[in-house]
Enzyme design. Structure first.
Site, PDB file in Angstrom:
ATOM      1  CG  HIS A 102      64.687  30.358 -18.000  1.00 42.33           C
ATOM      2  ND1 HIS A 102      65.241  29.334 -18.735  1.00 42.33           N
ATOM      3  CD2 HIS A 102      65.321  30.365 -16.805  1.00 42.33           C
ATOM      4  CE1 HIS A 102      66.163  28.738 -18.002  1.00 42.33           C
ATOM      5  NE2 HIS A 102      66.249  29.347 -16.831  1.00 42.33           N
ATOM      6  CG  HIS A 104      65.864  33.377 -13.244  1.00 40.39           C
ATOM      7  ND1 HIS A 104      65.472  32.351 -12.412  1.00 40.39           N
ATOM      8  CD2 HIS A 104      66.694  32.807 -14.159  1.00 40.39           C
ATOM      9  CE1 HIS A 104      66.034  31.215 -12.805  1.00 40.39           C
ATOM     10  NE2 HIS A 104      66.783  31.465 -13.855  1.00 40.39           N
TER      11      HIS A 104
HETATM   12  P1  AMP Z   1      68.077  28.111 -14.699  1.00 44.30           P
HETATM   13  O1  AMP Z   1      68.884  27.461 -13.625  1.00 44.30           O
HETATM   14  O2  AMP Z   1      68.442  29.521 -14.966  1.00 44.30           O
HETATM   15  O3  AMP Z   1      68.027  27.272 -15.963  1.00 44.30           O
HETATM   16  O4  AMP Z   1      66.611  28.213 -14.115  1.00 44.30           O
HETATM   17  C1  AMP Z   1      65.638  27.231 -14.252  1.00 44.30           C
HETATM   18  C2  AMP Z   1      64.549  27.589 -13.272  1.00 44.30           C
HETATM   19  O5  AMP Z   1      63.387  26.854 -13.624  1.00 44.30           O
HETATM   20  C3  AMP Z   1      64.874  27.250 -11.825  1.00 44.30           C
HETATM   21  O6  AMP Z   1      64.822  28.430 -11.042  1.00 44.30           O
HETATM   22  C4  AMP Z   1      63.775  26.254 -11.439  1.00 44.30           C
HETATM   23  O7  AMP Z   1      63.341  26.405 -10.122  1.00 44.30           O
HETATM   24  C5  AMP Z   1      62.696  26.575 -12.443  1.00 44.30           C
HETATM   25  N1  AMP Z   1      61.773  25.497 -12.758  1.00 44.30           N
HETATM   26  C6  AMP Z   1      62.078  24.242 -13.143  1.00 44.30           C
HETATM   27  N2  AMP Z   1      60.976  23.534 -13.392  1.00 44.30           N
HETATM   28  C7  AMP Z   1      59.934  24.371 -13.163  1.00 44.30           C
HETATM   29  C8  AMP Z   1      58.524  24.237 -13.235  1.00 44.30           C
HETATM   30  N3  AMP Z   1      57.932  23.083 -13.593  1.00 44.30           N
HETATM   31  N4  AMP Z   1      57.753  25.295 -12.921  1.00 44.30           N
HETATM   32  C9  AMP Z   1      58.325  26.456 -12.544  1.00 44.30           C
HETATM   33  N5  AMP Z   1      59.645  26.659 -12.467  1.00 44.30           N
HETATM   34  C10 AMP Z   1      60.436  25.630 -12.756  1.00 44.30           C
END
Ligand code: AMP
Length: 116
Positions: A102, A104
């Site tokens: 993903h 950001h």
């Molecule tokens: P990372 O730490 O780069 O793997 O980022 C994962 C991101 O996913 C974090 O910023 C979380 O806040 C976000 N996240 C996790 N679950 C959800 C969800 N159900 N909907 C939206 N964002 C999410």
């Protein structure tokens, strides 16, 4: 790495809700549940690519489309010229928590450098 899907597979399949702000055949964009900036959106490919290490010549088009989706979106919300940050965390040292790549998108405030 487990072959089980992640929470993002469930968001793609609409099994769990998300605040979707962008969607096409390849990419989904939705608001991060724990925003770190006034604009914090995640752009994901609609195929399972676990980490940045798994990007290859067969799936790199998805990554290109994620960037293009971000470009469209930042123009749409008026942040393209102000500037923004695009981040992809990888594995433990990168603090990756969801093993479906993903990007950001962070925008709407001045960013800090270096990141923590
Ligand atoms: P990372 O730490 O780069 O793997 O980022 C994962 C991101 O996913 C974090 O910023 C979380 O806040 C976000 N996240 C996790 N679950 C959800 C969800 N159900 N909907 C939206 N964002 C999410």
């Amino acid at each position: 790495m487990s072959d089980e899907g992640t929470i993002f597979d469930k968001i793609i399949s609409k099994e769990i809700p998300a605040d979707v702000i962008y969607e096409d055949d390849f990419v989904l964009g939705f608001k991060d549940i724990n925003p770190q900036a006034p604009v914090h959106v995640l752009f994901i490919p609609k195929v399972r690519i676990s980490t940045h290490n798994d990007i290859n010549t067969d799936n790199v088009d998805y990554v290109a489309k994620m960037h293009l989706a971000i470009n469209d979106y930042v123009k749409e919300i008026g942040e393209a010229e102000n500037g923004y940050r695009v981040v992809m965390n990888c594995n433990e040292n990168g603090q990756q928590t969801v093993y479906h790549i993903h990007m950001h998108l962070l925008a709407g405030r001045m960013m800090n450098w270096p990141p923590g």
